[in-house]
Write a protein that holds these residues in place. Sequence first.
Motif, PDB file in Angstrom:
ATOM      1  N   ASP A 179       0.803  -1.218   0.000  1.00 11.95           N
ATOM      2  CA  ASP A 179       0.000   0.000   0.000  1.00 11.95           C
ATOM      3  C   ASP A 179       0.838   1.272   0.000  1.00 11.95           C
ATOM      4  N   THR A 199      -0.905   2.927  -5.460  1.00 15.03           N
ATOM      5  CA  THR A 199      -0.104   2.123  -4.544  1.00 15.03           C
ATOM      6  C   THR A 199       0.814   1.221  -5.359  1.00 15.03           C
ATOM      7  N   GLU A 243      -6.444   7.320  -4.858  1.00 13.94           N
ATOM      8  CA  GLU A 243      -6.015   6.047  -5.421  1.00 13.94           C
ATOM      9  C   GLU A 243      -6.881   5.693  -6.620  1.00 13.94           C
TER      10      GLU A 243
END
Length: 252
Positions: A179, A199, A243
């Motif tokens: 992550d 990530t 993300e």
Amino acid sequence: MSGRLYIVPTPVGNLDDMAPRAIATLSQVSVILCEDTRTSSVLLRHFGIETPCRSFHKFNEHTEVEGIIDAVEAGDDIALVSDAGTPGISDPGFMLSRECRRRGIEVITLPGPTAFVPALVSSGLPCERFCFEGFLPPKKGRQSRLAAIADETRTSVIYESPLRLVKTLEQLAEVCGTDRPASVSREISKLHESTARGTLAELIDHFKQNPPRGEIVIVIGGKPEESRAGTHRNKYRDSRPPEPTMPSEYNF
């Protein structure tokens, strides 16, 4: 009277990035030291630079340095260029610059293009403090460098080839965690320039499905620092981009 050594950056992609001062310097010196004369000759012809060229690369720099310094001490101004970017940044240049300074020869480094600065700024990760790693060792010392990057609280920057990108991302994920925020920039300042952010796990998945081409810069977020209370504070909370959901939110 002794001459000077000029360290001259050249474009990493777009020829319009060539600075007027760099063109003038290369036109006025006695000789240009090139990492690859075939590559540099294309650039020099484009700008009408007719200065003689001489090969200077990692395989001959140990044997060539002394003769180059002798020429500068005799009064020649000499310029050093690499195939692209700034000499000395993951390219030959450090040894010659060091020896010139030891002999009291003036070394003038022109500002100019380098791949890692735009990649770092475009990453969306903190860039007020960062660690430039260049190319990681292929074998000996690689694991220790990866471990150091995992513990580094500053943003880290790595150069990589497209063929090794996925393997390097997987190794980074093993030591940093899947992550950890990161970005991958490719073909800086060229027609197909792109940056992917997310990530490490997301980047691995993306580049397994979309094998990259061109020159690669990996930017990895630093290890979150512990707060005084003993909990982990994510210093990317405000600066990290959202993300992506594969693949539509990747910036290509």
